[in-house]
Design a protein around this motif. Structure first.
Motif, PDB file in Angstrom:
ATOM      1  N   ALA A  42       0.778  -1.362   0.267  1.00 45.35           N
ATOM      2  CA  ALA A  42      -0.067  -0.157  -0.194  1.00 45.35           C
ATOM      3  C   ALA A  42       0.683   1.390  -0.294  1.00 45.35           C
ATOM      4  N   ILE A  51      -4.154   1.069   6.680  1.00 44.85           N
ATOM      5  CA  ILE A  51      -4.007   1.745   6.095  1.00 44.85           C
ATOM      6  C   ILE A  51      -4.652   3.001   7.454  1.00 44.85           C
ATOM      7  N   ASN A  99      -3.832   7.610   3.837  1.00 44.90           N
ATOM      8  CA  ASN A  99      -3.814   6.544   2.688  1.00 44.90           C
ATOM      9  C   ASN A  99      -4.568   6.028   1.968  1.00 44.90           C
ATOM     10  N   SER A 100      -5.830   6.892   2.379  1.00 45.85           N
ATOM     11  CA  SER A 100      -7.147   6.743   1.418  1.00 45.85           C
ATOM     12  C   SER A 100      -6.871   7.432   0.204  1.00 45.85           C
ATOM     13  N   ASN A 127      -6.376   1.627  -2.515  1.00 47.89           N
ATOM     14  CA  ASN A 127      -6.685   1.592  -0.591  1.00 47.89           C
ATOM     15  C   ASN A 127      -8.119   2.363  -0.117  1.00 47.89           C
ATOM     16  N   ARG A 146      -9.816   2.456   3.702  1.00 50.55           N
ATOM     17  CA  ARG A 146      -9.938   2.752   4.798  1.00 50.55           C
ATOM     18  C   ARG A 146     -10.075   1.090   5.421  1.00 50.55           C
ATOM     19  N   LYS A 147     -10.368   1.078   6.584  1.00 47.13           N
ATOM     20  CA  LYS A 147      -9.954   0.169   7.984  1.00 47.13           C
ATOM     21  C   LYS A 147     -11.538  -0.389   8.234  1.00 47.13           C
ATOM     22  N   PHE A 166      -7.830  -4.470   6.685  1.00 48.52           N
ATOM     23  CA  PHE A 166      -8.314  -3.261   5.804  1.00 48.52           C
ATOM     24  C   PHE A 166      -8.995  -4.003   4.280  1.00 48.52           C
ATOM     25  N   ALA A 225      -9.551  -2.554   0.145  1.00 49.97           N
ATOM     26  CA  ALA A 225      -9.205  -1.584  -1.378  1.00 49.97           C
ATOM     27  C   ALA A 225     -10.108  -2.585  -2.231  1.00 49.97           C
TER      28      ALA A 225
END
Length: 350
Positions: free
Chosen positions: A164, A202, A206-207, A222, A224-225, A239, A241
């Motif tokens: 990621a 993530i 990171n999103s 990616n 979210r968690k 997480f 994607a």
């Protein structure tokens, strides 16, 4: 004298024979870059460490940082408007400047700034978004943009190593590593929990970044968690994607139409456990296309037009990808009778 000469010749012959046998038994000695004393040495060569540096070099330049500003007007008289700044990541998908990111990164943004890995700042335009997949398409104007490696037929498998890439907590571009723990779906009816599941971390920022494989090819966007209502459960390593093929489909629809149009049937569906594959209709939404067409709870839908169904997911994807206003022929089993009912599909309610 003669005996001495015979002894020398015999010894030389033995030496030649030994050398020939050695060369036959050990082919490596015939290579130009191998010498006997190196071969006989017991020193082992050190192995190169496992590295994903090449994959990151290929994909990293196409992952951008995204900064947004939202000017919120304070209703209290005399108070100054408040500026809210958010950060996230994005992926350059096309050389014409189209960038995929998460919708929640750019939602309600008055200003969107994209920062390339090389430090260049570009203003971005929001082309469109899709709430169900939490995806948005941006566009920037620039030349020679780095595009992330893509394979249109790529599918992920459980156990694949993934990386990621994103801008977590505004620390700059970073990489986290994990494996795919559950594969996602590629149809437009996909729900959030059917996305790619993996344990590559993530965090905020990171999103919208890239999830790549060990070859540097895009696997997903990616998101979210995993979160749930019970805060007492310490959940780690889950997480999500958006799978690449689904993300690409959404992007192309947004570029063409400015939004994603989905067909709607208006039923709850479960996989059929009978001899007929397909799905069993559960609850029917009032005033829905299913109700107007005469479908009933308990009907087994085993075919739509010429598509023989395998499960509920496939059937709902056929409906979701149908243009609103189109008529689909549903072939059903009801009380041991086979019926065909035409259903006029409408756009999914907003």
């Amino acid at each position: 004298m003669i005996n001495a000469l015979k002894f020398v010749i015999r010894s030389a012959s033995y030496g030649v024979m030994f050398a020939v046998v050695l060369l036959l038994l050990v082919p490596e000695l015939r290579e130009n870059n191998i010498v006997p004393w190196k071969f006989l040495s017991t020193t082992e060569k050190s192995q190169q460490p496992l590295s994903y540096a090449k994959a990151v070099r290929l994909a990293g330049p196409a992952v951008v940082n995204i900064y947004t500003e939202d000017i919120q007007v304070n209703p209290t008289y005399g108070r100054q408007p408040r500026k809210v700044t958010r950060l996230g990541s994005g992926v350059i998908m096309h050389e014409q400047g189209y960038i995929l990111t998460n919708y929640h990164v750019v939602q309600s943004a008055d200003l969107i700034v994209v920062v390339l890995q090389r430090g260049q700042e570009l203003h971005a335009e929001l082309i469109g978004y899709d709430v169900l997949t939490d995806l948005a398409v941006l566009k920037v104007q620039d030349n020679n943009l780095p595009v992330i490696p893509q394979i249109s037929t790529l599918t992920s498998q459980v156990g694949d190593v993934v990386l990621a890439i994103g801008n977590p907590l505004n620390l700059g571009q970073t990489v986290t590593q994990g494996i795919v723990s559950a594969t996602g779906q590629s149809g437009l009816s996909t729900s959030y929990l059917q996305f790619l599941q993996m344990d590559a971390a993530i965090n905020e920022g990171n999103s919208g970044g890239a999830l790549i494989n060990s070859n540097g090819e895009l696997v997903g966007i990616n998101s979210r968690k995993f979160t749930q209502a019970n805060p007492n459960l310490n959940i780690q390593g889950i997480f999500f994607a958006v799978p690449y093929q689904l993300a690409r489909t959404i992007m192309l629809k947004i570029i063409e139409h400015g939004r994603v149009v989905r067909g709607w049937l208006g039923v709850d569906a479960n996989d059929s456990l009978t001899n007929l594959k397909g799905f069993i209709i559960g609850t029917i939404t009032p005033n829905s296309p299913a109700l107007k067409a005469g479908l009933q709870s308990g009907d087994v839908v085993y075919q739509i037009d010429d598509i023989r169904l395998l499960n509920a997911k496939q059937g709902l994807d056929v409906v979701a990808e149908a243009a609103p206003g189109s008529i689909l022929n549903f072939m059903i089993s009801r009380d041991n009778q086979l019926l065909t009912l035409p259903v006029t599909i409408v756009e999914i309610p907003k």
